[in-house]
Structures are given as C-alpha cells and as structure tokens.
Design an enzyme around this catalytic site. Structure first.
Site, short mmCIF file in Angstrom:
data_model
loop_
_atom_site.label_atom_id
_atom_site.label_comp_id
_atom_site.label_asym_id
_atom_site.label_seq_id
_atom_site.Cartn_x
_atom_site.Cartn_y
_atom_site.Cartn_z
N TYR A 1 0.84 -1.20 0.00
CA TYR A 1 0.00 0.00 0.00
C TYR A 1 0.88 1.26 0.00
CZ TYR A 1 -4.02 -3.01 1.05
OH TYR A 1 -5.00 -3.97 1.02
N LYS B 1 2.59 -15.47 4.05
CA LYS B 1 2.73 -16.27 2.82
C LYS B 1 4.22 -16.49 2.57
CE LYS B 1 0.72 -18.37 -0.69
NZ LYS B 1 -0.23 -19.50 -0.55
N ASP C 1 -3.88 -18.24 2.94
CA ASP C 1 -4.97 -18.93 2.25
C ASP C 1 -5.63 -19.95 3.18
OD1 ASP C 1 -2.47 -20.10 2.10
OD2 ASP C 1 -2.66 -20.78 0.03
N ASP D 1 -6.10 -6.34 5.67
CA ASP D 1 -7.21 -5.62 5.02
C ASP D 1 -8.28 -6.63 4.58
OD1 ASP D 1 -7.43 -3.51 2.03
OD2 ASP D 1 -8.70 -3.65 3.80
N ASP E 1 -12.12 -7.85 6.76
CA ASP E 1 -13.47 -7.82 6.18
C ASP E 1 -14.12 -9.20 6.25
OD1 ASP E 1 -12.92 -5.18 5.64
OD2 ASP E 1 -13.58 -5.25 3.55
C1 IPM Z 1 -9.57 -0.16 4.99
C2 IPM Z 1 -9.86 0.32 3.60
C3 IPM Z 1 -8.77 1.27 3.18
C4 IPM Z 1 -7.49 0.49 3.06
C5 IPM Z 1 -9.11 1.93 1.86
C6 IPM Z 1 -10.38 2.77 2.06
C7 IPM Z 1 -8.00 2.78 1.40
O1 IPM Z 1 -9.94 -0.80 2.74
O2 IPM Z 1 -9.34 0.71 5.84
O3 IPM Z 1 -9.61 -1.38 5.20
O4 IPM Z 1 -7.21 -0.02 1.97
O5 IPM Z 1 -6.79 0.35 4.05
MG MG Z 2 -10.35 -2.57 3.73
#
Ligand code: IPM
Ligand code: MG
Length: 353
Positions: free
Chosen positions: A133, A187, A220, A244, A248
């Site tokens: 990132y 990984k 994975d 990230d 989620d």
């Molecule tokens: C997160 C989001 C951010 C990231 C985006 C909005 C840039 O996905 O905070 O998880 O990639 O970190």
């Molecule tokens: Mg995110």
C-alpha cells in the site's frame, strides 16, 4: 478527564453516522463523569468542494493537536486524481500520524445470527503503513510503476521496525486483555524474503511472551479456517494487505462489516475509523447503521483512558442489537439512524452508575 477529539465525518452516510456517534460519545462521557470536546472538520468532498484537497493540511495539523480522531467513511473511489486534490484521507492520516497498527475486532453479537452459525471473537492486528500500500508507505520509492507499456509492477515493503511494532502491539494487547494466543498470518512459502523477515521478527517478540501461545498460518489456509473454525483464532497479527482482506472476512463472519469497529494506533496519535464505506446510495435517508463508527469511538475512548465510557457504549450496543425491535433496517429492525442513536443514549443514561 477531559478529552479533545477531532470529528471527520467524511462522505456519503458519514455526516449522519458521525452525528449519531457524537451524541453517544457525549452521553457516555457525561455518565462516566468525564468530558469531551468534539471539533468538526471537513474532509472528502466537503473539503474538495470548498477548494481544498480531500484531506487539507489544516486537518492534519488539527489531528496532531487533539487526543484522538474519529474518522468517518470516505468515497475515495469517486475522487478526482491526486493532482486535482483527490487523496485518500485514511491513507494520508495513517502516514502523517504514523498510525502503524490497525486494530480490528471481529465479535458476533448475542441474538444476531452469524453466516456460519458459529460465534466469532477474535482481533486482527494489521500492520498499517507498509506492504503493497504505497499511499501510506513511510519510505519513498515504494509503490507501483510501469517499466514498459503493458507491464505494471508493485513493490511490497516489509521492514524489521514495522514488523516489530505491530508484533509488540499484538502481544501487548493479548497480554493486557486476557487473550491466550497470537497467530501470525503470512505467505512466507512464496514471499520468502518479505514474509520471511516478518515471521523472523514476530517469532522474536513471541519468545518474549512465553505465557502467550504462538502459531503461524498461511493466509490462504487462514481464510479457510476462519470460515470452518473461527474459534481457533484469538489474536491475529499480519501484514497490511492480508489484514485488510481478512478483517473484512472476519467481521462479515461475525455478523456484518457494518457492525465492526476499528482503531488506528500510533505511538503519539490514535484514530477511530468505521470499517465500512460511505454508502452514497443510502446517504441522507436516516437509514445507515452507525454501529461501526460508534463502536470505533468506544475503542478510542477506552484507549485514551475512559474505560467506563467505552463499556457503557459497548453494553448499549449489545443490548440494542440483541433486540430485533431496537435494530436498524440493515439488521431487519425498525429504527433509523437517529432513533438508534437515541436508544443507545437512553440505555447509557439508564445504566447503573
Ligand atoms: C480499509 C480500507 C482502506 C485500506 C481503503 C479505504 C483505502 O480498505 O481501511 O480497510 O485499503 O486500508
Ligand atoms: Mg479494507
């Protein structure tokens, strides 16, 4: 104790979930005998339309001056190019405030079914400034480039310092919160150099905490295990992109991304942040569920020493979400954003002193 917090509502549903969050934070601090000074500043389209970038310098300066930041969702995918002021506020704030740890609890709510039927209770410690990132890397020269037309390359940054900071944060959290195990997700069987360095550092920190179990799982396999047997995880420590993605997945398995809190932690600064996006399709309709930002603000208060206020908010959220009649529409309930905030305030005010 009096805290000064900077409120950055952001885009889409941001203003309305921020209004709800401020109401709940003020009620919890009043109940706990603390006080909080909440200052609003514009980011995202509100700042852009006023002639600034989506994250003005004045906001970054203000963020350095307060005890903590409450950061709403942003519509960064809809922003103009960087050259026209379209910066990603969450990436810029993480870099400018050196917020190296993204702490993401995934915990199911009593009374709310999870997709697999299994309860979930884990916390992800995601390294927040390195990896692929480049919008937040602390080291110039990383990121993406196209050496020849049709060939794009991404550089992944993993440092000993970054790995040590996130590993220490994870083990300190585990030790301080009765957590029994830390799992490093990686990984290294493919990315032998970068994830090899990450694991070498985490293992060294793990050895300093013999009272906490430590193991390692390939990313994975971790994704599969999170679905099959989430209970085998307690605290996960991992690098930026894996965190990230897995955060989620974990929060969705716990009942929904819209319910998940998160805290961005640095050595000097801290920022609460909703884990979800700006949901422009329901903006301004009093339909958004503010739980993620409210829960993130509760984490922030707890981190800043207002543990009672944090507990009051967390208990109010649990009570409201446990009852179908006090849920918001996304959870099948009758309440709008404002009414849900009022219910939380009422539960806080009626809580035992
Ligand atoms: C997160 C989001 C951010 C990231 C985006 C909005 C840039 O996905 O905070 O998880 O990639 O970190
Ligand atoms: Mg995110």
């Amino acid at each position: 104790m009096t805290l000064s917090l900077l409120c950055l509502a952001g885009d889409g549903i941001g203003p309305e979930i921020m209004a709800a969050t401020k109401e709940v934070v003020e009620a919890a601090c009043a109940k706990s005998g603390d006080s909080v000074i909440l200052t609003d500043k514009d980011i995202g389209f509100a700042a852009l339309n006023a002639g600034y970038s989506t994250i003005p310098e004045s906001v970054i300066e203000a963020a350095h001056a307060v005890d903590g930041v409450i950061l709403g969702p942003v519509s960064h995918n809809a922003y103009p190019p960087k050259e026209e002021g379209g910066l990603n506020p969450s990436g810029v704030l993480r870099k400018e405030l050196d917020l190296y740890a993204n702490i993401r609890p995934a915990k199911s709510f009593d009374g709310l079914p999870t997709p697999t039927g299994a309860p979930v209770d884990l916390v992800i410690f995601r390294e927040n400034l390195e990896g692929f990132y480049a919008d937040r890397n602390l080291y110039a020269g990383t990121g993406e480039f196209m050496p020849v037309p049709g060939v794009a390359m991404s550089m992944r940054l993993i440092t000993e310092r970054g790995s040590e900071r996130i590993a220490r944060a994870a083990f300190d959290f585990a030790g301080g919160n009765g957590r029994k195990k830390v799992t490093a997700v990686h990984k290294a069987n493919v990315m032998r150099t970068s994830d090899g360095l990450f694991l070498e550092v985490v293992r060294r920190i793990a050895a300093e905490h013999p009272d906490i179990q430590y193991d390692e799982v390939l990313v994975d396999a971790a994704a599969a295990l999170l679905v099959r047997d989430p209970d085998r995880f307690d605290v996960i420590v991992t690098t930026n992109m894996f965190g990230d993605i897995l955060s989620d997945l974990s929060t969705e398995l716990a009942g929904g991304l819209g319910l998940a809190a998160s805290l961005n932690l640095g050595s000097e600064n801290v920022a609460a942040q909703a884990q979800h996006g700006s949901a422009p399709d329901i903006a301004g309709q009093d339909r958004a569920n503010p739980t993620s930002l409210v829960g993130s603000a509760a984490m922030l208060l707890g981190h800043l020493g207002l543990g009672r206020a944090e507990t009051l908010i967390e208990q109010a959220l649990k009570t409201a979400i446990a009852n179908p009649l006090t849920r918001t529409a996304d959870l099948g309930g009758p309440l709008g954003t404002r009414a849900f905030a009022s219910v939380l305030v009422d539960f806080i005010q009626k809580a035992d002193a």
